[in-house]
Write a protein that holds these residues in place. Structure first.
Motif, PDB file in Angstrom:
ATOM      1  N   TYR A  56       0.973  -1.105   0.086  1.00 39.13           N
ATOM      2  CA  TYR A  56       0.074  -0.090   0.140  1.00 39.13           C
ATOM      3  C   TYR A  56       0.925   1.351  -0.046  1.00 39.13           C
ATOM      4  N   LYS A  57       0.958   1.915  -1.115  1.00 41.40           N
ATOM      5  CA  LYS A  57       1.670   3.352  -1.195  1.00 41.40           C
ATOM      6  C   LYS A  57       3.308   2.720  -1.069  1.00 41.40           C
ATOM      7  N   LEU A  74       8.789  -0.628  -1.870  1.00 40.22           N
ATOM      8  CA  LEU A  74       8.467  -1.685  -2.641  1.00 40.22           C
ATOM      9  C   LEU A  74       9.646  -1.971  -3.623  1.00 40.22           C
ATOM     10  N   ARG A  75      10.267  -0.933  -3.881  1.00 40.41           N
ATOM     11  CA  ARG A  75      11.267  -1.050  -4.954  1.00 40.41           C
ATOM     12  C   ARG A  75      12.479  -1.935  -4.338  1.00 40.41           C
ATOM     13  N   GLU A  76      12.744  -1.487  -3.045  1.00 38.97           N
ATOM     14  CA  GLU A  76      13.740  -2.082  -2.264  1.00 38.97           C
ATOM     15  C   GLU A  76      13.419  -3.650  -2.063  1.00 38.97           C
ATOM     16  N   PHE A 136       5.845 -15.077   2.422  1.00 36.46           N
ATOM     17  CA  PHE A 136       5.383 -13.806   2.576  1.00 36.46           C
ATOM     18  C   PHE A 136       6.360 -12.583   2.748  1.00 36.46           C
ATOM     19  N   LEU A 137       6.408 -11.581   2.087  1.00 34.36           N
ATOM     20  CA  LEU A 137       7.333 -10.513   2.206  1.00 34.36           C
ATOM     21  C   LEU A 137       6.561  -9.226   2.170  1.00 34.36           C
ATOM     22  N   ASP A 138       6.762  -8.438   3.228  1.00 34.33           N
ATOM     23  CA  ASP A 138       6.088  -7.287   3.293  1.00 34.33           C
ATOM     24  C   ASP A 138       6.921  -6.200   2.461  1.00 34.33           C
ATOM     25  N   SER A 139       5.984  -5.216   2.042  1.00 36.46           N
ATOM     26  CA  SER A 139       6.721  -4.278   1.059  1.00 36.46           C
ATOM     27  C   SER A 139       7.771  -3.434   1.569  1.00 36.46           C
ATOM     28  N   ASP A 140       7.944  -3.303   2.908  1.00 32.66           N
ATOM     29  CA  ASP A 140       8.828  -2.708   3.529  1.00 32.66           C
ATOM     30  C   ASP A 140       9.927  -3.559   4.256  1.00 32.66           C
ATOM     31  N   ASP A 141       9.831  -4.786   3.858  1.00 30.97           N
ATOM     32  CA  ASP A 141      11.182  -5.782   4.158  1.00 30.97           C
ATOM     33  C   ASP A 141      11.902  -5.993   2.867  1.00 30.97           C
ATOM     34  N   LEU A 142      12.974  -6.756   3.514  1.00 35.32           N
ATOM     35  CA  LEU A 142      14.147  -7.372   2.323  1.00 35.32           C
ATOM     36  C   LEU A 142      14.404  -8.505   2.860  1.00 35.32           C
TER      37      LEU A 142
END
Length: 159
Positions: A9-10, A15-17, A88-94
């Motif tokens: 979300y946003k 997300l790119r990272e 699962f990978l949240d968009s702010d995780d790496l």
């Protein structure tokens, strides 16, 4: 086949990272399922930047349902595609470059139904939690235990 579900979300920069970390994986045989949870500005443009680097499927949710609802959309897709494994990978995780390889190794070596890994965060609340997969633990679970875990993951923060 492995599906990696990313509810988003946003936060295109985060997300790119996350997607950059997936391009560095030592194992490449996976599909990335990004579920955009009805961001005001859809993330598809950002996602399209990675289509030549990753096998990506993109969904734009009809309404904002929270991360649990977005995970459910991704999980349903993985079920329909008959994936063997889901991460699962949240968009702010790496993920570290060896994360997918290590987790697949652990689950296949032990024959377990569920594998988890240690998590920690660096440099503040929005820098992204990093998953270190060298300390994996594998657990054999029956069907009801697996469903309870999936339900708790899917419903986490969805209320």
């Amino acid at each position: 086949m492995l599906g990696i579900v990313i509810p988003a979300y946003k936060r295109q920069d985060c997300l790119r990272e996350a997607l950059d970390s997936l391009t560095l994986q030592t194992v490449k045989d996976f599909e990335v399922i990004i579920v955009d949870d009805h961001s005001p500005e859809p993330l598809e443009y950002c996602v399209n930047e990675y289509r030549n680097k990753l096998n990506i499927t993109y969904f734009y949710a009809e309404e904002n349902g929270g991360p649990g609802a977005a995970r459910q959309i991704g999980l349903n897709y993985c079920y329909e595609k008959n994936f063997t494994y889901v991460m699962f990978l949240d968009s702010d995780d790496l993920y570290f470059p060896h994360t997918v390889e290590r987790l697949l190794y652990e689950i296949e070596k032990t024959g377990s139904d569920f594998v988890s890994a240690a998590i920690w965060q660096e440099n503040g609340p929005h820098s992204g939690a990093k998953i270190e997969s060298s300390n994996c633990s594998a657990n054999s679970l029956n069907f009801n235990q697996r469903m309870n875990i999936l339900d708790s993951l899917i419903n986490f923060n969805s209320s």
